[in-house]
Design a protein around this motif. Structure first.
Motif, PDB file in Angstrom:
ATOM      1  N   GLU A 168       0.824  -1.206   0.000  1.00 50.71           N
ATOM      2  CA  GLU A 168       0.000   0.000   0.000  1.00 50.71           C
ATOM      3  C   GLU A 168       0.857   1.254   0.000  1.00 50.71           C
ATOM      4  N   GLN A 211      -8.481  -3.841  -6.081  1.00 50.63           N
ATOM      5  CA  GLN A 211      -7.801  -4.937  -6.780  1.00 50.63           C
ATOM      6  C   GLN A 211      -6.549  -5.380  -6.021  1.00 50.63           C
ATOM      7  N   LYS A 241      -3.816   2.023  -1.806  1.00 45.76           N
ATOM      8  CA  LYS A 241      -4.806   1.010  -1.454  1.00 45.76           C
ATOM      9  C   LYS A 241      -5.919   1.024  -2.489  1.00 45.76           C
ATOM     10  N   THR A 242      -6.003  -0.046  -3.239  1.00 51.83           N
ATOM     11  CA  THR A 242      -7.075  -0.210  -4.211  1.00 51.83           C
ATOM     12  C   THR A 242      -7.785  -1.523  -3.932  1.00 51.83           C
TER      13      THR A 242
END
Length: 93
Positions: free
Chosen positions: A5, A13, A10-11
Motif C-alpha cells: 500500500e 484490486q 490502497k485499491t
C-alpha cells in the motif's frame, strides 16, 4: 500500513490480490474474499475479472451458481507477483 500500500496505494484490486496471495494454496469464494477484506461482493467481483483474464487467478465453477477462485500457481506472472510480494514485505517491514 502494508508495504504494498505504501508503494501502490490502497485499491480494491490490490486488496483482493493480497488476500489471494496470503491464501495462495486455498480455493475461495467471492463472499469469502469480501468478508475477509471488508470489500463489497460487487467490488470483489469487479476487480477479480482482470486477474482472471490475465491468467493470475483461476476461476472454477462449483455447481451452477457458485464460483471458486485460486491463484494460478502455474503462471509465471503469478510466481513473479508472489516473489515480489514476499521480497518487498521483507525489505520494508
Amino acid at each position: 500500513m502494508d508495504p504494498l500500500e505504501k508503494i501502490f496505494g490502497k485499491t480494491a484490486q490490490m486488496t483482493v490480490l493480497k488476500n489471494l496471495i496470503e491464501h495462495q494454496n486455498e480455493s475461495t469464494y467471492l463472499s469469502g474474499i469480501a468478508e475477509e477484506t471488508g470489500l463489497s461482493h460487487s467490488s470483489v467481483s469487479r476487480v477479480i475479472t482482470p486477474l482472471i483474464e490475465s491468467g493470475i487467478v483461476i476461476e472454477k465453477p462449483l455447481g451452477k451458481q457458485i464460483r471458486t477462485f485460486q491463484l494460478n500457481m502455474e503462471s509465471d506472472a503469478t510466481k513473479l507477483i508472489i516473489d515480489f510480494y514476499n521480497r518487498i514485505n521483507q525489505m520494508l517491514e
